[in-house]
Structure formats: structure tokens, C-alpha cells
Design an enzyme around this catalytic site. Structure first.
Site, short mmCIF file in Angstrom:
data_model
loop_
_atom_site.label_atom_id
_atom_site.label_comp_id
_atom_site.label_asym_id
_atom_site.label_seq_id
_atom_site.Cartn_x
_atom_site.Cartn_y
_atom_site.Cartn_z
N ASP A 99 -0.50 7.53 -14.70
CA ASP A 99 -0.56 7.85 -13.27
C ASP A 99 0.32 6.91 -12.43
O ASP A 99 0.88 7.32 -11.41
CB ASP A 99 -2.02 7.76 -12.79
CG ASP A 99 -2.37 8.90 -11.86
OD1 ASP A 99 -1.53 9.78 -11.64
OD2 ASP A 99 -3.51 8.90 -11.34
N TRP A 110 -2.11 3.13 -4.22
CA TRP A 110 -1.73 3.64 -5.54
C TRP A 110 -1.39 2.58 -6.57
O TRP A 110 -1.11 2.89 -7.72
CB TRP A 110 -0.57 4.62 -5.43
CG TRP A 110 0.54 4.18 -4.51
CD1 TRP A 110 0.79 4.67 -3.25
CD2 TRP A 110 1.54 3.18 -4.73
NE1 TRP A 110 1.87 4.03 -2.69
CE2 TRP A 110 2.34 3.11 -3.58
CE3 TRP A 110 1.83 2.32 -5.79
CZ2 TRP A 110 3.41 2.22 -3.45
CZ3 TRP A 110 2.89 1.43 -5.68
CH2 TRP A 110 3.66 1.39 -4.51
N ASN A 111 -1.38 1.31 -6.16
CA ASN A 111 -0.87 0.32 -7.13
C ASN A 111 -1.90 -0.12 -8.17
O ASN A 111 -1.56 -0.42 -9.30
CB ASN A 111 -0.26 -0.87 -6.40
CG ASN A 111 -1.23 -1.58 -5.50
OD1 ASN A 111 -2.25 -1.00 -5.10
ND2 ASN A 111 -0.95 -2.82 -5.17
N LYS A 124 -11.88 8.03 -1.71
CA LYS A 124 -10.67 8.85 -1.78
C LYS A 124 -9.55 8.00 -2.38
O LYS A 124 -9.06 7.07 -1.74
CB LYS A 124 -10.24 9.32 -0.39
CG LYS A 124 -9.11 10.33 -0.48
CD LYS A 124 -8.37 10.53 0.83
CE LYS A 124 -7.31 9.51 1.09
NZ LYS A 124 -6.21 9.48 0.10
N SER A 134 -5.66 7.22 -3.65
CA SER A 134 -4.36 7.61 -3.11
C SER A 134 -3.94 8.94 -3.72
O SER A 134 -4.19 9.20 -4.90
CB SER A 134 -3.32 6.54 -3.46
OG SER A 134 -2.02 7.08 -3.31
N SER A 151 -1.40 0.19 3.67
CA SER A 151 -0.37 -0.51 4.44
C SER A 151 -0.88 -0.87 5.85
O SER A 151 -1.90 -0.33 6.30
CB SER A 151 0.85 0.40 4.56
OG SER A 151 0.47 1.60 5.21
N THR A 194 -1.23 2.19 8.29
CA THR A 194 -2.44 2.99 8.02
C THR A 194 -3.68 2.21 8.45
O THR A 194 -4.62 2.78 9.02
CB THR A 194 -2.53 3.34 6.52
OG1 THR A 194 -1.33 4.02 6.15
CG2 THR A 194 -3.71 4.23 6.21
N GLU A 209 -7.81 -4.09 3.63
CA GLU A 209 -6.97 -4.88 2.71
C GLU A 209 -5.57 -4.33 2.82
O GLU A 209 -5.28 -3.26 2.28
CB GLU A 209 -7.49 -4.72 1.27
CG GLU A 209 -8.86 -5.33 1.02
CD GLU A 209 -8.83 -6.84 1.01
OE1 GLU A 209 -7.74 -7.44 1.08
OE2 GLU A 209 -9.91 -7.43 0.95
N GLY A 223 -1.07 -5.00 3.80
CA GLY A 223 0.15 -5.50 3.17
C GLY A 223 0.41 -6.97 3.40
O GLY A 223 -0.38 -7.67 4.04
N CYS A 226 0.20 -6.24 -3.40
CA CYS A 226 0.11 -6.61 -1.99
C CYS A 226 0.26 -8.11 -1.76
O CYS A 226 0.83 -8.54 -0.78
CB CYS A 226 -1.22 -6.13 -1.44
SG CYS A 226 -2.60 -6.68 -2.47
N GLU A 266 -12.91 -8.95 0.08
CA GLU A 266 -13.49 -8.32 -1.12
C GLU A 266 -13.79 -9.43 -2.12
O GLU A 266 -13.28 -10.54 -2.02
CB GLU A 266 -12.50 -7.31 -1.71
CG GLU A 266 -12.24 -6.17 -0.72
CD GLU A 266 -11.60 -4.94 -1.31
OE1 GLU A 266 -10.53 -5.05 -1.91
OE2 GLU A 266 -12.19 -3.84 -1.14
P1 NAD Z 1 -0.79 3.83 2.52
O1 NAD Z 1 -1.17 3.07 3.72
O2 NAD Z 1 0.33 4.79 2.62
O3 NAD Z 1 -2.04 4.69 1.98
C1 NAD Z 1 -3.25 4.07 1.63
C2 NAD Z 1 -4.34 5.11 1.62
O4 NAD Z 1 -4.63 5.51 2.95
C3 NAD Z 1 -4.01 6.38 0.85
O5 NAD Z 1 -5.15 6.79 0.12
C4 NAD Z 1 -3.69 7.38 1.95
O6 NAD Z 1 -3.93 8.72 1.59
C5 NAD Z 1 -4.65 6.93 3.03
N1 NAD Z 1 -4.27 7.29 4.39
C6 NAD Z 1 -3.04 7.49 4.90
N2 NAD Z 1 -3.12 7.78 6.21
C7 NAD Z 1 -4.42 7.78 6.55
C8 NAD Z 1 -5.15 7.99 7.76
N3 NAD Z 1 -4.53 8.28 8.91
N4 NAD Z 1 -6.50 7.88 7.74
C9 NAD Z 1 -7.15 7.58 6.60
N5 NAD Z 1 -6.53 7.37 5.43
C10 NAD Z 1 -5.18 7.47 5.40
O7 NAD Z 1 -0.54 2.73 1.39
P2 NAD Z 1 0.03 2.95 -0.08
O8 NAD Z 1 1.50 3.27 0.05
O9 NAD Z 1 -0.85 3.87 -0.82
O10 NAD Z 1 -0.14 1.50 -0.72
C11 NAD Z 1 0.76 0.46 -0.53
C12 NAD Z 1 0.27 -0.47 0.55
O11 NAD Z 1 -1.04 -0.92 0.23
C13 NAD Z 1 1.11 -1.71 0.67
O12 NAD Z 1 1.32 -2.02 2.03
C14 NAD Z 1 0.26 -2.78 0.01
O13 NAD Z 1 0.51 -4.08 0.45
C15 NAD Z 1 -1.11 -2.33 0.35
N6 NAD Z 1 -2.09 -2.88 -0.59
C16 NAD Z 1 -2.95 -3.86 -0.16
C17 NAD Z 1 -3.86 -4.43 -1.03
C18 NAD Z 1 -4.81 -5.52 -0.58
O14 NAD Z 1 -5.80 -5.75 -1.25
N7 NAD Z 1 -4.56 -6.20 0.51
C19 NAD Z 1 -3.92 -4.00 -2.35
C20 NAD Z 1 -3.04 -3.00 -2.77
C21 NAD Z 1 -2.13 -2.44 -1.87
#
Ligand code: NAD
Length: 487
Positions: free
Chosen positions: A93, A151-152, A175, A177, A228, A231, A249, A251, A283, A461
Site C-alpha cells: 500500500d 499515508w506514511n 478514516k 488516508s 498536513s 488540513t 499531529e 507536519g 513527519c 500521542e
Molecule cells: P493530508 O493533510 O493531505 O491528509 C491527512 C488526512 O486528512 C487524510 O486522511 C485526508 O483524507 C484527511 N483530510 C483531508 N482534508 C480533510 C478535511 N477537510 N477534513 C477532514 N479530513 C481531511 O496529509 P497526508 O498527505 O496524508 O500526510 C502527509 C502529512 O502528514 C505531512 O504533512 C506529514 O508531516 C504529516 N504527518 C504528521 C505526523 C505526526 O505525527 N505529526 C505523522 C505522519 C504524517
């Protein structure tokens, strides 16, 4: 290669395939092959998942903590027994090397379930002596919590949210990603197999719109998002409008400082782990590597020598150390930053373009990349790239590097390498970051709180700190004498 789940969602202890909502693909990033198709949940499915969670909550919140803990620890054991199969699914995945998923993904979710399953029965409330009357506290769950993942680290993120939420007696609708929908369904199956009542952990698939429907649902008490910053801002605003609690949590663009007295080989190891693990899609990565000017030539030499040896290849081959990026969108974004760094005048010392991997022509492969002579104002030094792109910046003094390390909107993590213990603690105390490492990088044991300051997040967390974010304290006054009433 197919990894089609029985149905898109997992609601009330069973797979559920609702008809509404757009379909989307799950793709193996190494080859671009479609491995599954699932459907985004819309109103009816979201309502069904929340109603089921509400029902599950009634039973689960009345279950003694010792029994809740037992179920979570049982789930941890099942995850461990099925580690290889689940890691292979996670590699399909996400594209991350199996070498990594075998140790970092289901295993991390298992540790978290074990930790909170063991911690929760040990927590006791307060008794407060009021000189006759007394008060006591009860720690109570919040209700239905929503978890939204990035998704990571799909199964790890689901585990990190589900474990403390469920340990505290909440129910959760999760939910994943839309880029990585598969492994969280397995977690739901496993929790049921471990004895979790139906509805306590439901999974719905979907995009941002599904996330929005979940966050704004009136029956939802709390939202925990990993994603991110943009979001996070949207989710916080929407949750705030309903006065719901939030854990965010988000970026980062974290600093890693290498002082002149550091063990150079260890510092190079730390910098590589901080930038290249999971193909740089972490992240907390230390993507701004500040190296003391006096040791910069030796540091770069060792770094390039070792980066050259990274084995990029078939993610399913355990000898491979680096897989592709997760998606075409991420690939385009990372390649753009590689070009931008050169255009901005940074010195490209390694990589800088797509990688060619024999037999995987359609995958999203990039080279591990190192830029030196990076200046603080450059885009590559300010923005989260989320790929294997390391920026090396020079510095001369401790005060200077602390100020520059903190000059960012983010505050997720930070690290430093030095042999001077006084300096290590003095500097770490001044860094504006929620998670810091001294003489290592990116280790996140479940016992340690993890989370961000500034725009990198709200709440924590893991560790005992997570309990505060999934429960609320009730204060109860008990009168033992007559009421003093003037009326
Ligand atoms: P993203 O913000 O695009 O999406 C994250 C999730 O939010 C997805 O499931 C998406 O479907 C959902 N989402 C999007 N718009 C939304 C809305 N308006 N309302 C509710 N949910 C919504 O992030 P990504 O591209 O999936 O992941 C990468 C980002 O995640 C990077 O910025 C990374 O730093 C961050 N990240 C942070 C941590 C941490 O623990 N701090 C861990 C892993 C990733």
C-alpha cells in the site's frame, strides 16, 4: 498483485460495502499497479459508523479497565503473530521497504496496544480531603472519537490513536488516508478477534469530504488527525465550531544540529536516519541539518560515501533499503523541490533526480538527495518536502544555531549530536519542538510522549500524556455533615 478487501468499510464488527460515494484506487507505488478499489463513505455510511460507535461505547465504557486492557493486549499478540502478512500488505500500500515495515509498522501498533492495555488498569483517581467533607475524581471517556490518518504509517497511526482511545473507554471511527486504505481494515478485524465489542472500532474509507463529515458529526466528541498543517487548520476550525476536543499531529521542518565535538560517524548515521528512512516520508524528519562549519567537509564526505551505498530496489526484497515514494503526486512534488533547490543556488552534492530501478519502470522512484550550502531563506529549507531530501546548513555558534533552528512555523521535532552533556541539555531546553533527541534521531518508543509545538500540532500521542487527551476528569464533592444554608 491484488489486495482487494472484502468490502470498503468495517462497521459494527463486519465488512460493509455501502453503495454511495466515489470509488478510488489503491496503488502499489513500486509498479503503479492498482491493487484494490474502495469507495469513499458519504452521509449514510458515516452516520451508520457513528451510530454503531455510539452503541459500542455504551457497552465498552461500562467494561472494567482490566478487561479493556486484556482485549487490547490480546490484539497486540495477534498483530505480532501476523506481522509478516500485515507488513507485506503495508509495503504494497505504501511502497515502503519490507525491511522497514517488518519492524516499524504493525509492530509499533502492537506496542501501543500493549502499552495502553497495560497502563489503563493501573490508573487510579484522586481523593481530596476537605476536612470533613471530601472530594474525589473520576477519569471518564469522552464518547465517540474520530481518528483520521496520513499515508506514511497507516497501521501505526491507527494503532497510536485507537490504543489510548479504547483504553480510556471511548469508541472510535477511523478514516485512513485515501492513499493507503488497506491495513486499518485488518486492525479492525483483529480487534474484533481479540474480543472488542462490535462498534467500538469502526473503519470508514474516504477522502477529505468523508473526513469533513466525520469531524462535523454532532455525535462525535473528539477528533484526532495526523496530516498536513493546512488540513490541521481546517479540521481544528470545524471541530472548534462544535467545541470538540482535538489532537493534531501535523507536519514539520525539523532541525538536527551537529556540534563540532560530535562523534562524526554517529552524527552521519543520525542525519541519514533523519532523512532517508521511509524514503523521507516521516513527519519528524530532521531535514535541516545544521553542521558546525569546522567539521562540514568531513561530515559531507562521510555522508556522501554512505548515501551512495543505499540499496534502492524491490520493496518486497528484504535486502532493499529504500522503496519508491507513495504516489505520483508526491513524486512530482519531491522532484520539483530537487529542481528548485538547484535553481535557488544550493549545492547539489548527491542525487537530485528520479531513480531508475530495473524491473520497476512505472514506479515513483527518486534518489536520496543531499544539498549543501543551503541558506535559511530558501524554499527547500523552509517548506516540508516529505521526501528523501536533506539540506545541510553551516553554523558557527551555539546561540546562532538555536535561533536559526527555531526560526520556523513548525515545532514538531529536533535533534542534536554533541559529546558535551551540559551543552546537550542546555540547547535542548531552548529548542521549540515537542519531541527532541540527543545523540540519536527519530526513535519514538511508545513510553515517550510524541507531538508538536507551534503549527506542528496540538496534544500528544503515546506515553501517559495521551491519557489526558482521550479522557476527562470529573470532580465529585461529598458532604459528610449538615449543609450550611443561609436561607
Ligand atoms: P493530508 O493533510 O493531505 O491528509 C491527512 C488526512 O486528512 C487524510 O486522511 C485526508 O483524507 C484527511 N483530510 C483531508 N482534508 C480533510 C478535511 N477537510 N477534513 C477532514 N479530513 C481531511 O496529509 P497526508 O498527505 O496524508 O500526510 C502527509 C502529512 O502528514 C505531512 O504533512 C506529514 O508531516 C504529516 N504527518 C504528521 C505526523 C505526526 O505525527 N505529526 C505523522 C505522519 C504524517
Amino acid at each position: 498483485m491484488r489486495a482487494q478487501p472484502e468490502a470498503s468499510h468495517y462497521i459494527h464488527g463486519a465488512y460493509a460495502n455501502e453503495a454511495e460515494g466515489p470509488e478510488f484506487n489503491s496503488v502499489y507505488p513500486a509498479t503503479g499497479e492498482v491493487i484494490a478499489r474502495v469507495r469513499s463513505a458519504r452521509g449514510d455510511t458515516v452516520n451508520a459508523a457513528v451510530a454503531s460507535a455510539r452503541e459500542g461505547f455504551q457497552e465498552w465504557s461500562a467494561t472494567p479497565a482490566v478487561e479493556r486492557g486484556r482485549v487490547l493486549r490480546r490484539a497486540a499478540e495477534i498483530l505480532r503473530d501476523r506481522n509478516r502478512e500485515l507488513s507485506e500488505l503495508e509495503t504494497l500500500d505504501t511502497g515502503k521497504a519490507l525491511q522497514e515495515t517488518l519492524v516499524s509498522d504493525p509492530a509499533s501498533a502492537a506496542e501501543c496496544l500493549e502499552y495502553f492495555g497495560s497502563l489503563i488498569p493501573t490508573l487510579t483517581s484522586e481523593h481530596i480531603d476537605l476536612g470533613g467533607p471530601f472530594a474525589y475524581t473520576r477519569r471518564e471517556p469522552l464518547g465517540v472519537c474520530v481518528g483520521i490518518g496520513a499515508w506514511n504509517y497507516p497501521i501505526q497511526i491507527a494503532g497510536w490513536k485507537a490504543a489510548p482511545a479504547l483504553a480510556c473507554g471511548n469508541a472510535m471511527v477511523f478514516k485512513p488516508s485515501e492513499v493507503t486504505p488497506l491495513s486499518t481494515l485488518k486492525l479492525a478485524e483483529i480487534l474484533i478477534e481479540a474480543g472488542l465489542p462490535k462498534g467500538v472500532f469502526n473503519v470508514v474509507q474516504g477522502d477529505g469530504e468523508t473526513g469533513r463529515l466525520l469531524v462535523s458529526h454532532p455525535e462525535v466528541a473528539k477528533v484526532s488527525l495526523t496530516g498536513s498543517v493546512p488540513t490541521g487548520e481546517k479540521v481544528a476550525a470545524l471541530a472548534g465550531a462544535g467545541l470538540k476536543q482535538t489532537t493534531l499531529e501535523l507536519g514539520g521542518k525539523s532541525p538536527l544540529i551537529v556540534f563540532e565535538d560530535a562523534d562524526l560517524d554517529e552524527a552521519v548515521s543520525g542525519a541519514m536516519l533523519a532523512n532517508f528512512y521511509s524514503t523521507g516520508q516521516i513527519c519528524s524528519n530532521g531535514t535541516r541539518v545544521f553542521v558546525h562549519r569546522s567539521i562540514r567537509p568531513q561530515f559531507i564526505e562521510k555522508l556522501v560515501e554512505r548515501t551512495r551505498k543505499i540499496v534502492i530496489g524491490d520493496p518486497m526484497d528484504e535486502a532493499s533499503q529504500m522503496g519508491p515514494l507513495v504516489s505520483k503526486a508526491q513524486y512530482d512534488k519531491v522532484l520539483n523541490y530537487m529542481r528548485l533547490g538547484q535553481a535557488e543556488g544550493a549545492e547539489l552534492v548527491y542525487g537530485g533526480e528520479a531513480a531508475v530501478v530495473e524491473g520497476f519502470a512505472d514506479g515513483w522512484w527518486v534518489q536520496p538527495t543531499i544539498f549543501a550550502d543551503v541558506a535559511d531563506h530558501m524554499h527547500i529549507a523552509r517548506e516540508e518536502i516529505f521526501g528523501p531530501v536533506m539540506c545541510v546548513l553551516d553554523f558557527d555558534s551555539e546561540d546562532e544555531v538555536i535561533a536559526r533552528a527555531n526560526a520556523t512555523q513548525f515545532g514538531l521535532a529536533a535533534g542534536l549530536f554533541t559529546r558535551d552533556i551540559a551543552r546537550a541539555h542546555r540547547v535542548v531546553a531552548q529548542l521549540h519542538a515537542g519531541t527532541c533527541w540527543i545523540n540519536t534521531y527519530n526513535l519514538t518508543p511508545v513510553e515517550m510522549p510524541f507531538g508538536g509545538m507551534k503549527k506542528s500540532g496540538i496534544g500528544r500521542e503515546n506515553g501517559k500524556a495521551a491519557i489526558e487527551h482521550y479522557s476527562q476528569v470529573k470532580g465529585i464533592y461529598v458532604e459528610t455533615g449538615k449543609i450550611d444554608c443561609p436561607y
